[in-house]
Design a protein around this motif. Structure first.
Motif, short mmCIF file in Angstrom:
data_model
loop_
_atom_site.label_atom_id
_atom_site.label_comp_id
_atom_site.label_asym_id
_atom_site.label_seq_id
_atom_site.Cartn_x
_atom_site.Cartn_y
_atom_site.Cartn_z
N VAL A 98 0.84 -1.20 0.00
CA VAL A 98 0.00 0.00 0.00
C VAL A 98 0.87 1.25 0.00
O VAL A 98 0.66 2.17 -0.79
CB VAL A 98 -0.94 -0.01 1.23
CG1 VAL A 98 -1.70 1.30 1.32
CG2 VAL A 98 -1.90 -1.17 1.14
N ALA A 99 1.89 1.26 0.88
CA ALA A 99 2.79 2.42 0.94
C ALA A 99 3.47 2.63 -0.41
O ALA A 99 3.54 3.76 -0.92
CB ALA A 99 3.85 2.21 2.03
N THR A 100 3.93 1.53 -1.01
CA THR A 100 4.61 1.63 -2.31
C THR A 100 3.64 2.14 -3.38
O THR A 100 3.97 3.04 -4.16
CB THR A 100 5.18 0.26 -2.72
OG1 THR A 100 5.99 -0.24 -1.65
CG2 THR A 100 6.02 0.36 -3.97
N GLY A 101 2.44 1.56 -3.40
CA GLY A 101 1.46 1.94 -4.41
C GLY A 101 1.04 3.40 -4.29
O GLY A 101 0.88 4.09 -5.30
N LEU A 102 0.87 3.88 -3.05
CA LEU A 102 0.48 5.28 -2.85
C LEU A 102 1.54 6.23 -3.38
O LEU A 102 1.24 7.18 -4.10
CB LEU A 102 0.27 5.54 -1.35
CG LEU A 102 -1.08 5.11 -0.79
CD1 LEU A 102 -1.07 5.22 0.73
CD2 LEU A 102 -2.18 5.98 -1.37
N VAL A 103 2.80 5.94 -3.03
CA VAL A 103 3.89 6.81 -3.48
C VAL A 103 4.02 6.75 -5.00
O VAL A 103 4.20 7.78 -5.67
CB VAL A 103 5.21 6.41 -2.80
CG1 VAL A 103 6.38 7.18 -3.39
CG2 VAL A 103 5.12 6.66 -1.30
N LEU A 104 3.87 5.54 -5.56
CA LEU A 104 3.95 5.39 -7.01
C LEU A 104 2.87 6.21 -7.70
O LEU A 104 3.13 6.94 -8.66
CB LEU A 104 3.82 3.90 -7.37
CG LEU A 104 3.72 3.55 -8.85
CD1 LEU A 104 4.94 4.04 -9.60
CD2 LEU A 104 3.57 2.04 -9.02
N GLY A 105 1.63 6.12 -7.19
CA GLY A 105 0.52 6.85 -7.80
C GLY A 105 0.75 8.36 -7.75
O GLY A 105 0.60 9.06 -8.74
N ALA A 106 1.16 8.84 -6.56
CA ALA A 106 1.40 10.27 -6.42
C ALA A 106 2.50 10.73 -7.36
O ALA A 106 2.38 11.76 -8.04
CB ALA A 106 1.76 10.59 -4.97
N GLY A 107 3.57 9.95 -7.43
CA GLY A 107 4.71 10.30 -8.28
C GLY A 107 4.30 10.38 -9.74
O GLY A 107 4.67 11.31 -10.47
N LEU A 108 3.50 9.40 -10.19
CA LEU A 108 3.09 9.38 -11.59
C LEU A 108 2.13 10.54 -11.89
O LEU A 108 2.09 11.04 -13.01
CB LEU A 108 2.45 8.04 -11.94
CG LEU A 108 3.45 6.88 -12.05
CD1 LEU A 108 2.75 5.60 -12.43
CD2 LEU A 108 4.53 7.21 -13.07
N GLY A 109 1.36 10.96 -10.86
CA GLY A 109 0.50 12.12 -11.05
C GLY A 109 1.33 13.35 -11.39
O GLY A 109 1.03 14.08 -12.34
N PHE A 110 2.41 13.56 -10.63
CA PHE A 110 3.29 14.68 -10.92
C PHE A 110 3.94 14.51 -12.29
O PHE A 110 4.14 15.49 -13.03
CB PHE A 110 4.36 14.82 -9.83
CG PHE A 110 3.85 15.50 -8.60
CD1 PHE A 110 3.61 16.87 -8.61
CD2 PHE A 110 3.61 14.78 -7.44
CE1 PHE A 110 3.13 17.50 -7.47
CE2 PHE A 110 3.12 15.40 -6.31
CZ PHE A 110 2.88 16.76 -6.32
#
Lengths: 314, 287
Positions: A98-110
């Motif tokens: 979950v932690a990895t997925g959240l950071v990945l999603g936020a990063g790809l948003g940027f």
């Protein structure tokens, strides 16, 4: 002899400056990701490694906007992402995906935002493809010393933490009992992985970076039972994949559609995958031969261990 | 050294747990635990799953702070860097893909906490070979640990724990997941190590029976409380009834010990292997 060479290496291969830079950078980066990736595989952190590579897209595109080299963008964002993942609980088994997925999603948003700004601010539409899928032939020569120095630092850190990483990968509890600061080691490894995967992103793009981080080490682990040996073998497979990829990409300039070379990243990743499959065949043949020699039932060598059942949840 | 008593004297306890209580998430999981372990002694830590055996180990190892009470190891408060305690945890998942041979795992017991890469300093390989021989694992020295059987893996982990020459060996449920033969082999090996090297062995188990032939003393954990002494002193109806807070009987059947709980109402008797919570099961599997 020259016919063979000409058939393998299209004319001008060895005299070409970008090709020579690609050969050097590709080899150095493959050696680093091979060493770092062995621990990624045995610590089951391929998803974290992939996320650290992909969030680099945001940094790379931001770096393009500000006119700096994408590598610094990849690395800056990846290290920040590693820290965020730790804060969000990547060290807890149940929370890590979950932690990895959240950071990945936020990063790809940027990344979506910055890549959009990149394409609107310049006439070049190639920047998106370059960041996501890499372009080994466009590495600027002045970056070479920086890349080599970073690679050397990563290799030194991995070598000096070699036993500690092995012990805490084997069992965090056993490591803690021996006084190893397990959580600090995990954070340090995450940062090292962020740097290694950024180097891989520089060569084959942010999306494909995990292929180098995970592929050659997984291949090596099929063939060798020593951790140190696996790191060397993984490095060699990585170098082979990159070099063969460079040769094929250069040759592909003469393939249809003529005068447009195929992406070098495609060939590198294809070789990585071919090596992995090949190692599976080699390992299976080796097992079958050993079992025949010992006269064992074919399945014994592989599944002789008993299932591990959680008997005590205390 | 201001302490006039030599802490390594033969009769001094190598491990002294005194009045230890532990709270986890606001609940007292261990209450006033006290027992001693002496050099060369084989002690069983017996109790049902969830009784707090692993928590007690974590307190002894310094991984979990005790709410109150004290733990002395070798006469001193625990110093985690001193290899006086060897530990075999319950859950070590040895994946077949793990690129570690049995000898690598044992070697990590020697210097796995050190910086740098293992150099071939004099005697390291010999020390690993000697340790593998001591646990009858010479023939599997170069096999991948993930491909070994449960009993073989257990012996490799015991070698890992012993190579730093500890004076106390803690094993958390080492017999779980072993078949009967591997179980007997591991127990015999541990008894031999305790006797020959005068290492104190503290081993947790939910079933007392496999340990009966070799155990000098036992500590019984149930409902957060403990009783310690010899098997005859502790495995008695009065003692265990007081621990569980309900009436239990102790039956001796063909050399095996069964703890039996008188069920409430007239539905008869439920039987459980020693250490199981009374009334938790009604069948004893023959071994």
């Amino acid at each position: 002899m020259s016919h063979v060479l000409n058939a393998l290496f299209a004319p001008g291969f060895f005299a070409n400056g970008p090709v020579r830079a690609a050969v050097v950078v590709g080899a150095v980066v493959a050696l680093v990701t091979g060493a770092v990736g062995v621990f990624t595989v045995i610590r089951s952190q391929a998803f974290a490694g992939h996320a650290l590579g992909e969030v680099g897209s945001a940094g790379g595109s931001l770096a393009f906007l500000s006119g700096t080299n994408p590598l610094w963008g990849y690395m800056g964002i990846a290290v920040v992402a590693a820290g965020l993942m730790e804060v969000l609980g990547v060290h807890r088994p149940r929370a890590r995906d979950v932690a990895t997925g959240l950071v990945l999603g936020a990063g790809l948003g940027f990344a979506a935002l910055f890549l959009y700004l990149d394409t609107t601010s310049s006439t070049s539409t190639g920047v998106t493809v370059t960041i996501l899928f890499g372009s080994l032939f466009t590495i600027s020569q002045p970056m070479l010393p920086g890349i080599v120095a970073l690679s050397a630092i990563v290799l030194v850190v991995i070598a000096s933490c070699y036993r500690i990483l092995l012990l805490s990968s084997l069992s965090p509890e056993l490591a803690a009992v021996r006084g190893v600061p397990v959580r600090a080691v995990a954070i340090a490894y995450l940062v090292i992985m962020a740097v290694a995967v950024s180097l891989a992103a520089e060569t084959i793009g942010t999306i494909l970076a995990t292929a180098l981080l995970v592929g050659p080490p997984a291949t090596a682990l099929r063939l060798t039972k020593r951790p140190g040996g696996a790191m060397v073998v993984a490095g060699l497979f990585g170098v082979a994949a990159v070099w063969i990829g460079i040769v094929l990409a250069y040759d592909s300039f003469y393939w249809p559609p003529v005068d447009h070379g195929w992406p070098v990243s495609f060939f590198v990743v294809a070789m990585v995958f071919v090596f992995y499959l090949g190692a599976g065949v080699v390992a299976a043949v080796g097992r079958a031969r050993r079992n025949r020699r010992v006269g064992m039932f074919p399945a014994m060598g592989e599944s002789g261990c008993e299932p591990h059942v959680d008997a005590d949840a205390a | 050294m201001t302490d006039p008593r030599p802490s390594t004297g033969v009769d001094d306890a190598i491990l002294s747990v005194d009045g230890v209580s532990v709270w986890l998430a606001g609940r007292e999981v261990l209450h006033d635990v006290r027992f001693d372990v002496r050099p060369g002694e084989f002690t069983g830590l017996i109790g049902p799953n969830g009784a707090g055996k692993t928590t007690l180990f974590r307190v002894i190892l310094g991984l979990q702070p005790a709410g109150s009470g004290s733990v002395l190891v070798g006469g001193r408060p625990l110093n985690r860097r001193s290899p006086i305690i060897g530990y075999v945890p319950q859950k070590v998942f040895l994946d077949p893909d793990m690129p570690l041979r049995a000898r690598d795992v044992v070697g990590l017991g020697l210097d796995g906490h050190r910086l740098g890469i293992p150099l071939r300093w004099g005697g390291r390989r010999e020390a690993v070979d000697r340790m593998l021989a001591a646990v009858d694992a010479t023939h599997i020295a170069d096999a991948r640990v993930g491909n070994l059987s449960g009993g073989e893996q257990q012996r490799v982990l015991i070698a890992h724990a012993l190579i730093s020459r500890p004076r106390l060996l803690l094993l958390d449920e080492p017999l779980a997941n072993l078949d009967i033969r591997a179980e007997a082999e591991v127990v015999a090996l541990l008894a031999r190590i305790a006797r020959e090297q005068r290492i104190a062995v503290l081993i947790s188990a939910h079933d007392v029976n496999p340990l009966l032939p070799v155990m000098d003393r036992l500590v019984y954990v149930a409902a957060g409380k403990t009783a310690s002494g010899t098997t005859g002193e502790v495995i008695r109806a009065e003692v265990l009834s007081a621990l569980y807070g309900q009436h239990v009987d102790v039956l001796h059947v063909h050399g095996r010990i069964l703890v039996v709980s008188g069920a409430e109402g007239a539905s008869g008797i439920t039987v459980e292997e020693t250490g199981g919570a009374p009334a938790a099961a009604d069948v004893v599997a023959p071994r």
